[in-house]
Scaffold this motif. Structure first.
Motif, PDB file in Angstrom:
ATOM      1  N   ASP A 131      -4.281 -14.974   4.919  1.00 19.24           N
ATOM      2  CA  ASP A 131      -4.756 -15.049   3.533  1.00 19.24           C
ATOM      3  C   ASP A 131      -4.018 -14.063   2.618  1.00 19.24           C
ATOM      4  O   ASP A 131      -3.832 -14.335   1.425  1.00 19.24           O
ATOM      5  CB  ASP A 131      -6.264 -14.762   3.472  1.00 19.24           C
ATOM      6  CG  ASP A 131      -7.081 -15.777   4.233  1.00 19.24           C
ATOM      7  OD1 ASP A 131      -6.645 -16.941   4.321  1.00 19.24           O
ATOM      8  OD2 ASP A 131      -8.161 -15.410   4.741  1.00 19.24           O
ATOM      9  N   LEU A 132      -3.639 -12.949   3.174  1.00 16.79           N
ATOM     10  CA  LEU A 132      -2.981 -11.901   2.381  1.00 16.79           C
ATOM     11  C   LEU A 132      -2.071 -11.085   3.291  1.00 16.79           C
ATOM     12  O   LEU A 132      -2.520 -10.552   4.311  1.00 16.79           O
ATOM     13  CB  LEU A 132      -4.017 -10.972   1.741  1.00 16.79           C
ATOM     14  CG  LEU A 132      -3.450  -9.774   0.958  1.00 16.79           C
ATOM     15  CD1 LEU A 132      -2.839 -10.237  -0.367  1.00 16.79           C
ATOM     16  CD2 LEU A 132      -4.537  -8.727   0.701  1.00 16.79           C
ATOM     17  N   SER A 133      -0.803 -11.002   2.937  1.00 17.32           N
ATOM     18  CA  SER A 133       0.108 -10.136   3.677  1.00 17.32           C
ATOM     19  C   SER A 133      -0.084  -8.691   3.223  1.00 17.32           C
ATOM     20  O   SER A 133      -0.407  -8.434   2.045  1.00 17.32           O
ATOM     21  CB  SER A 133       1.568 -10.551   3.441  1.00 17.32           C
ATOM     22  OG  SER A 133       1.871 -11.760   4.114  1.00 17.32           O
ATOM     23  N   VAL A 134       0.107  -7.772   4.146  1.00 17.53           N
ATOM     24  CA  VAL A 134      -0.074  -6.341   3.848  1.00 17.53           C
ATOM     25  C   VAL A 134       1.180  -5.581   4.265  1.00 17.53           C
ATOM     26  O   VAL A 134       1.670  -5.740   5.391  1.00 17.53           O
ATOM     27  CB  VAL A 134      -1.310  -5.773   4.576  1.00 17.53           C
ATOM     28  CG1 VAL A 134      -1.353  -4.249   4.444  1.00 17.53           C
ATOM     29  CG2 VAL A 134      -2.587  -6.383   4.011  1.00 17.53           C
ATOM     30  N   ILE A 146      10.534  -1.819   9.138  1.00 15.16           N
ATOM     31  CA  ILE A 146       9.778  -2.365  10.269  1.00 15.16           C
ATOM     32  C   ILE A 146       9.312  -3.767   9.912  1.00 15.16           C
ATOM     33  O   ILE A 146       8.653  -3.966   8.876  1.00 15.16           O
ATOM     34  CB  ILE A 146       8.552  -1.491  10.593  1.00 15.16           C
ATOM     35  CG1 ILE A 146       8.972  -0.047  10.844  1.00 15.16           C
ATOM     36  CG2 ILE A 146       7.801  -2.045  11.795  1.00 15.16           C
ATOM     37  CD1 ILE A 146       7.786   0.899  10.969  1.00 15.16           C
ATOM     38  N   GLU A 147       9.656  -4.725  10.729  1.00 19.99           N
ATOM     39  CA  GLU A 147       9.252  -6.108  10.448  1.00 19.99           C
ATOM     40  C   GLU A 147       7.744  -6.267  10.540  1.00 19.99           C
ATOM     41  O   GLU A 147       7.128  -6.878   9.676  1.00 19.99           O
ATOM     42  CB  GLU A 147       9.956  -7.047  11.412  1.00 19.99           C
ATOM     43  CG  GLU A 147       9.668  -8.512  11.133  1.00 19.99           C
ATOM     44  CD  GLU A 147      10.502  -9.445  11.980  1.00 19.99           C
ATOM     45  OE1 GLU A 147      10.261 -10.672  11.921  1.00 19.99           O
ATOM     46  OE2 GLU A 147      11.389  -8.957  12.690  1.00 19.99           O
ATOM     47  N   GLY A 148       7.138  -5.718  11.580  1.00 25.93           N
ATOM     48  CA  GLY A 148       5.695  -5.761  11.722  1.00 25.93           C
ATOM     49  C   GLY A 148       5.135  -7.177  11.856  1.00 25.93           C
ATOM     50  O   GLY A 148       5.878  -8.165  11.942  1.00 25.93           O
ATOM     51  N   THR A 201      -5.340   3.291  14.156  1.00 25.96           N
ATOM     52  CA  THR A 201      -5.152   1.865  13.966  1.00 25.96           C
ATOM     53  C   THR A 201      -4.184   1.330  15.019  1.00 25.96           C
ATOM     54  O   THR A 201      -3.265   2.038  15.447  1.00 25.96           O
ATOM     55  CB  THR A 201      -4.598   1.548  12.566  1.00 25.96           C
ATOM     56  OG1 THR A 201      -4.447   0.140  12.431  1.00 25.96           O
ATOM     57  CG2 THR A 201      -3.254   2.226  12.332  1.00 25.96           C
ATOM     58  N   ASP A 202      -4.413   0.106  15.427  1.00 26.15           N
ATOM     59  CA  ASP A 202      -3.506  -0.576  16.345  1.00 26.15           C
ATOM     60  C   ASP A 202      -2.678  -1.632  15.604  1.00 26.15           C
ATOM     61  O   ASP A 202      -1.905  -2.359  16.227  1.00 26.15           O
ATOM     62  CB  ASP A 202      -4.297  -1.257  17.462  1.00 26.15           C
ATOM     63  CG  ASP A 202      -5.014  -0.246  18.354  1.00 26.15           C
ATOM     64  OD1 ASP A 202      -4.453   0.838  18.569  1.00 26.15           O
ATOM     65  OD2 ASP A 202      -6.138  -0.542  18.811  1.00 26.15           O
ATOM     66  N   THR A 203      -2.847  -1.709  14.293  1.00 25.75           N
ATOM     67  CA  THR A 203      -2.148  -2.722  13.503  1.00 25.75           C
ATOM     68  C   THR A 203      -0.654  -2.428  13.428  1.00 25.75           C
ATOM     69  O   THR A 203      -0.243  -1.296  13.154  1.00 25.75           O
ATOM     70  CB  THR A 203      -2.721  -2.796  12.083  1.00 25.75           C
ATOM     71  OG1 THR A 203      -4.120  -3.075  12.151  1.00 25.75           O
ATOM     72  CG2 THR A 203      -2.032  -3.883  11.274  1.00 25.75           C
ATOM     73  N   ASP A 204       0.136  -3.440  13.670  1.00 24.82           N
ATOM     74  CA  ASP A 204       1.588  -3.333  13.564  1.00 24.82           C
ATOM     75  C   ASP A 204       1.990  -3.702  12.137  1.00 24.82           C
ATOM     76  O   ASP A 204       2.395  -4.836  11.851  1.00 24.82           O
ATOM     77  CB  ASP A 204       2.242  -4.271  14.585  1.00 24.82           C
ATOM     78  CG  ASP A 204       3.760  -4.226  14.535  1.00 24.82           C
ATOM     79  OD1 ASP A 204       4.300  -3.201  14.074  1.00 24.82           O
ATOM     80  OD2 ASP A 204       4.392  -5.212  14.941  1.00 24.82           O
ATOM     81  N   PHE A 205       1.881  -2.733  11.241  1.00 23.78           N
ATOM     82  CA  PHE A 205       2.139  -2.989   9.830  1.00 23.78           C
ATOM     83  C   PHE A 205       3.619  -3.257   9.561  1.00 23.78           C
ATOM     84  O   PHE A 205       4.504  -2.617  10.136  1.00 23.78           O
ATOM     85  CB  PHE A 205       1.712  -1.793   8.981  1.00 23.78           C
ATOM     86  CG  PHE A 205       0.233  -1.647   8.794  1.00 23.78           C
ATOM     87  CD1 PHE A 205      -0.472  -2.525   7.994  1.00 23.78           C
ATOM     88  CD2 PHE A 205      -0.467  -0.619   9.425  1.00 23.78           C
ATOM     89  CE1 PHE A 205      -1.840  -2.389   7.813  1.00 23.78           C
ATOM     90  CE2 PHE A 205      -1.829  -0.465   9.242  1.00 23.78           C
ATOM     91  CZ  PHE A 205      -2.519  -1.355   8.442  1.00 23.78           C
ATOM     92  N   ALA A 206       3.859  -4.197   8.656  1.00 26.72           N
ATOM     93  CA  ALA A 206       5.194  -4.322   8.075  1.00 26.72           C
ATOM     94  C   ALA A 206       5.378  -3.146   7.120  1.00 26.72           C
ATOM     95  O   ALA A 206       4.447  -2.747   6.420  1.00 26.72           O
ATOM     96  CB  ALA A 206       5.324  -5.635   7.320  1.00 26.72           C
ATOM     97  N   GLY A 207       6.566  -2.572   7.104  1.00 28.31           N
ATOM     98  CA  GLY A 207       6.778  -1.420   6.229  1.00 28.31           C
ATOM     99  C   GLY A 207       8.050  -0.683   6.580  1.00 28.31           C
ATOM    100  O   GLY A 207       9.067  -1.286   6.913  1.00 28.31           O
ATOM    101  N   PHE A 216       0.835  -1.197   0.000  1.00 29.38           N
ATOM    102  CA  PHE A 216       0.000   0.000   0.000  1.00 29.38           C
ATOM    103  C   PHE A 216       0.872   1.250   0.000  1.00 29.38           C
ATOM    104  O   PHE A 216       1.687   1.461   0.895  1.00 29.38           O
ATOM    105  CB  PHE A 216      -0.933   0.006   1.213  1.00 29.38           C
ATOM    106  CG  PHE A 216      -2.149  -0.857   1.045  1.00 29.38           C
ATOM    107  CD1 PHE A 216      -3.365  -0.309   0.658  1.00 29.38           C
ATOM    108  CD2 PHE A 216      -2.069  -2.218   1.248  1.00 29.38           C
ATOM    109  CE1 PHE A 216      -4.489  -1.104   0.492  1.00 29.38           C
ATOM    110  CE2 PHE A 216      -3.184  -3.032   1.090  1.00 29.38           C
ATOM    111  CZ  PHE A 216      -4.407  -2.473   0.708  1.00 29.38           C
ATOM    112  N   GLU A 217       0.665   2.064  -1.004  1.00 30.72           N
ATOM    113  CA  GLU A 217       1.383   3.324  -1.147  1.00 30.72           C
ATOM    114  C   GLU A 217       1.090   4.259   0.026  1.00 30.72           C
ATOM    115  O   GLU A 217       1.974   4.973   0.510  1.00 30.72           O
ATOM    116  CB  GLU A 217       0.938   3.969  -2.460  1.00 30.72           C
ATOM    117  CG  GLU A 217       1.703   5.149  -2.953  1.00 30.72           C
ATOM    118  CD  GLU A 217       1.143   5.550  -4.310  1.00 30.72           C
ATOM    119  OE1 GLU A 217       1.711   5.117  -5.331  1.00 30.72           O
ATOM    120  OE2 GLU A 217       0.099   6.249  -4.345  1.00 30.72           O
ATOM    121  N   GLU A 218      -0.162   4.278   0.469  1.00 28.83           N
ATOM    122  CA  GLU A 218      -0.623   5.144   1.550  1.00 28.83           C
ATOM    123  C   GLU A 218      -1.158   4.289   2.690  1.00 28.83           C
ATOM    124  O   GLU A 218      -2.060   3.483   2.510  1.00 28.83           O
ATOM    125  CB  GLU A 218      -1.711   6.092   1.041  1.00 28.83           C
ATOM    126  CG  GLU A 218      -2.522   6.802   2.101  1.00 28.83           C
ATOM    127  CD  GLU A 218      -1.674   7.677   3.001  1.00 28.83           C
ATOM    128  OE1 GLU A 218      -1.771   7.487   4.240  1.00 28.83           O
ATOM    129  OE2 GLU A 218      -0.934   8.543   2.490  1.00 28.83           O
TER     130      GLU A 218
END
Length: 334
Positions: A270-273, A326-328, A285-291, A247-249
């Motif tokens: 099912d799908l990595s983000v 960030i491993e996320g 958001t509380d999601t620990d995104f990889a990025g 995701f660009e944004e």
């Protein structure tokens, strides 16, 4: 209260002209005024004996500088909250300005022309500052061209393409950071990726897409692009058959995650983000995104450092700072 000593007083006591005192105080030479070592020492002796302290405002005027740095923002950034995208940039700018002994002037009177703020208008005060730091996702190319043509010192926060000449900037190395994340996904076994973004517009956006394309080409993995504003984004991403979505944004990724939870799509099973930087729109958001993390505070600091360098020695410095990966928890192997 005793009257403050002036340069005229020092000149009278030393038996020299005020011009000579000014040249000695500022440690300058003049092609038309030759100062002998004896005269210089006599002036310095009077200064020591009287305890004279030069008026800082007068010295700055003599140097042709106000020690004021302007900050122009193409988006409204003040007041900024700790969660605001621009807040770390402003913190870095303020910290470094204080360290170099400069005041900041935030240009807030710029009128909106069409849909955007513009630096130059009939009420423009940009020349009140010694130089200016530009801040915004996109910077008007006509403004850049005029700043260059009018020889107004400035540094852009964010990489900018040439605009009638090279643009001084400090940016983030989005190309390298995005490429590193694609390589990580490939090492985890992902052979088909989807890029969710426009890939065009601001240089920072184009750089992300450039890094993504370069990585997938070099690795020989499959990729497809989906625009984030299309209807039915969740189903469109699902239909690509990709194992990881870039995701660009980040704000778009947050909305997508909400739709995925409602639609029965498990992330990352099912799908990595993967998100390519911090959210530029306010989201929770509380999601620990990889990025990766954009070095926003350091970019603000470095912009001021480069601007002082431009003011002192000229030139067109251009720097890209590395992003922190960030491993996320949203990117796993297939």
């Amino acid at each position: 209260m005793a009257r403050r000593l002036t340069q005229q007083d020092i000149a009278r006591m030393a038996g020299v002209s005020q011009t000579t005192v000014s040249l000695v105080l500022n440690n300058r030479a003049d092609s038309e005024v030759r100062i002998s070592p004896e005269t210089r020492q006599r002036v310095l002796r009077v200064i020591r004996e009287t305890g004279y302290i030069a008026d800082p405002a007068a010295r700055r005027l003599a140097e042709g500088r106000n020690r004021i740095l302007g900050v122009f923002t193409y988006e409204a950034v003040f007041p900024a909250t700790s969660a605001d995208f621009y807040h770390p940039f402003l913190v870095g700018i303020e910290e470094c300005a204080e360290e170099v002994g400069c005041d900041l002037l935030l240009f807030t009177s710029a009128r909106v022309t069409g849909q955007r703020r513009r630096i130059f208008n009939e009420d423009s005060r940009v020349r009140l500052a010694d130089g200016c730091v530009l801040l915004g996702r996109t910077v008007d190319r006509d403004d850049l061209a005029r700043l260059i043509a009018d020889q107004i010192p400035f540094v852009s926060v964010g990489r900018r393409d040439d605009a009638g000449g090279p643009v001084p900037y400090v940016g983030a190395d989005y190309v390298a950071a995005t490429r590193a994340l694609v390589e990580r996904a490939a090492r985890l076994g992902h052979r088909r990726l989807v890029y969710v973004g426009t890939g065009e517009g601001a240089e920072s956006t184009a750089d992300r897409f450039t890094g993504f394309q370069a990585a997938v080409t070099g690795l020989g993995v499959e990729s497809v692009q989906v625009r984030p504003d299309r209807p039915g984004l969740l189903e469109a991403v699902r239909a690509t058959g990709a194992g990881a979505a870039f995701f660009e944004e980040q704000a778009d990724a947050v909305v997508f995650m909400q739709a995925a939870a409602e639609g029965g799509l498990a992330v990352p099973e099912d799908l990595s983000v993967v998100t390519l930087g911090s959210a530029t729109r306010p989201v929770r958001t509380d999601t620990d995104f990889a990025g990766f993390l954009i070095p926003r505070r350091e970019m603000g600091r470095r912009a001021v450092e480069l601007l002082t360098k431009v003011l002192e020695t000229g030139g067109t410095p251009q720097e890209l700072l590395p992003c922190e990966l960030i491993e996320g928890s949203t990117l796993i192997g297939r």
